[in-house]
Design a protein around this motif. Structure first.
Motif, short mmCIF file in Angstrom:
data_model
loop_
_atom_site.label_atom_id
_atom_site.label_comp_id
_atom_site.label_asym_id
_atom_site.label_seq_id
_atom_site.Cartn_x
_atom_site.Cartn_y
_atom_site.Cartn_z
N CYS A 167 49.54 17.10 -85.06
CA CYS A 167 49.45 17.64 -83.69
C CYS A 167 50.44 16.93 -82.77
O CYS A 167 51.02 17.55 -81.88
CB CYS A 167 48.04 17.49 -83.14
SG CYS A 167 46.85 18.61 -83.89
N ALA A 168 50.63 15.64 -82.97
CA ALA A 168 51.58 14.89 -82.14
C ALA A 168 53.01 15.34 -82.41
O ALA A 168 53.89 15.21 -81.55
CB ALA A 168 51.45 13.40 -82.41
N GLN A 169 53.23 15.91 -83.57
CA GLN A 169 54.57 16.37 -83.93
C GLN A 169 55.02 17.52 -83.04
O GLN A 169 56.22 17.71 -82.83
CB GLN A 169 54.56 16.81 -85.41
CG GLN A 169 55.89 17.30 -85.91
CD GLN A 169 55.81 17.60 -87.39
OE1 GLN A 169 55.23 16.85 -88.15
NE2 GLN A 169 56.39 18.71 -87.79
N VAL A 170 54.09 18.28 -82.51
CA VAL A 170 54.44 19.41 -81.65
C VAL A 170 55.26 18.93 -80.45
O VAL A 170 56.25 19.54 -80.07
CB VAL A 170 53.16 20.15 -81.19
CG1 VAL A 170 53.48 21.21 -80.16
CG2 VAL A 170 52.45 20.76 -82.38
N VAL A 171 54.87 17.80 -79.87
CA VAL A 171 55.59 17.26 -78.71
C VAL A 171 56.90 16.62 -79.13
O VAL A 171 57.92 16.76 -78.45
CB VAL A 171 54.69 16.25 -77.97
CG1 VAL A 171 55.44 15.62 -76.81
CG2 VAL A 171 53.43 16.93 -77.48
N THR A 172 56.90 15.92 -80.25
CA THR A 172 58.12 15.22 -80.67
C THR A 172 59.20 16.17 -81.15
O THR A 172 60.36 15.77 -81.28
CB THR A 172 57.81 14.19 -81.77
OG1 THR A 172 57.24 14.87 -82.90
CG2 THR A 172 56.86 13.13 -81.27
N CYS A 173 58.88 17.42 -81.41
CA CYS A 173 59.86 18.40 -81.87
C CYS A 173 60.64 19.03 -80.72
O CYS A 173 61.63 19.74 -80.95
CB CYS A 173 59.18 19.51 -82.65
SG CYS A 173 58.48 19.00 -84.21
N ALA A 207 67.72 25.28 -83.72
CA ALA A 207 66.57 26.17 -83.56
C ALA A 207 65.76 26.32 -84.85
O ALA A 207 64.52 26.29 -84.80
CB ALA A 207 67.02 27.54 -83.06
N PRO A 208 66.39 26.46 -86.03
CA PRO A 208 65.58 26.53 -87.25
C PRO A 208 64.76 25.26 -87.49
O PRO A 208 63.60 25.33 -87.92
CB PRO A 208 66.60 26.74 -88.37
CG PRO A 208 67.79 27.33 -87.70
CD PRO A 208 67.80 26.74 -86.33
N VAL A 209 65.35 24.11 -87.20
CA VAL A 209 64.61 22.85 -87.34
C VAL A 209 63.46 22.82 -86.35
O VAL A 209 62.34 22.40 -86.67
CB VAL A 209 65.56 21.64 -87.13
CG1 VAL A 209 64.79 20.35 -87.12
CG2 VAL A 209 66.64 21.63 -88.18
N CYS A 210 63.72 23.28 -85.14
CA CYS A 210 62.69 23.33 -84.10
C CYS A 210 61.52 24.21 -84.55
O CYS A 210 60.37 23.81 -84.45
CB CYS A 210 63.28 23.86 -82.80
SG CYS A 210 62.05 24.29 -81.55
N PRO A 245 62.82 17.98 -78.46
CA PRO A 245 64.28 17.77 -78.35
C PRO A 245 65.11 18.65 -79.29
O PRO A 245 66.22 19.03 -78.95
CB PRO A 245 64.46 16.29 -78.69
CG PRO A 245 63.17 15.66 -78.32
CD PRO A 245 62.12 16.70 -78.63
N ALA A 246 64.55 19.00 -80.44
CA ALA A 246 65.29 19.87 -81.36
C ALA A 246 65.33 21.31 -80.86
O ALA A 246 66.13 22.11 -81.35
CB ALA A 246 64.65 19.83 -82.74
N CYS A 247 64.54 21.65 -79.88
CA CYS A 247 64.46 23.02 -79.39
C CYS A 247 65.45 23.31 -78.26
O CYS A 247 65.54 24.46 -77.81
CB CYS A 247 63.05 23.31 -78.90
SG CYS A 247 61.79 23.18 -80.18
N VAL A 248 66.18 22.33 -77.78
CA VAL A 248 67.06 22.57 -76.65
C VAL A 248 68.45 23.07 -77.08
O VAL A 248 69.21 23.55 -76.24
CB VAL A 248 67.23 21.30 -75.79
CG1 VAL A 248 65.90 20.93 -75.16
CG2 VAL A 248 67.79 20.15 -76.59
#
Length: 102
Positions: free
Chosen positions: A50-56, A66-69, A58-61
């Protein structure tokens, strides 16, 4: 037994639920809770995802990551959902123990 839960001397409407408690339903509820705790221990190991949702985030910007995000967010959300389902099942089993044994 009803007097334990309700003040019978107070004026007003009273309602009491009388259940059929037996040692067999109590034992069945305890076994169900034990089974839940043993079988969902692997699912509970997924709760830190669940904590991974927030740590991901930066990969979404960036469009190139985007695929990693998406993969990171899907894994995190999947872990959260599995954790919530496991928690609900065990909570439901714990309520059955409370209702049948106490």
């Amino acid at each position: 037994m009803i007097g334990k839960y309700v003040d019978l001397h107070q004026v007003g409407n009273h309602m009491a639920l009388v259940g059929d408690q037996s040692i067999f339903t109590c034992i069945e509820s305890l076994l169900s809770l034990g089974d839940c705790l043993l079988t969902t221990s692997e699912a509970i190991d997924l709760c830190p995802l669940c904590a991974q949702v927030v740590t991901c985030i930066p990969a979404c910007v960036d469009i190139f990551t985007a695929p990693v995000c998406l993969a990171c967010e899907a894994t995190g959300l999947g872990g959260c959902i599995v954790c919530l389902i496991a928690a609900y099942v065990c909570y439901d089993a714990a309520l059955a123990v409370r209702n049948n044994c106490l």
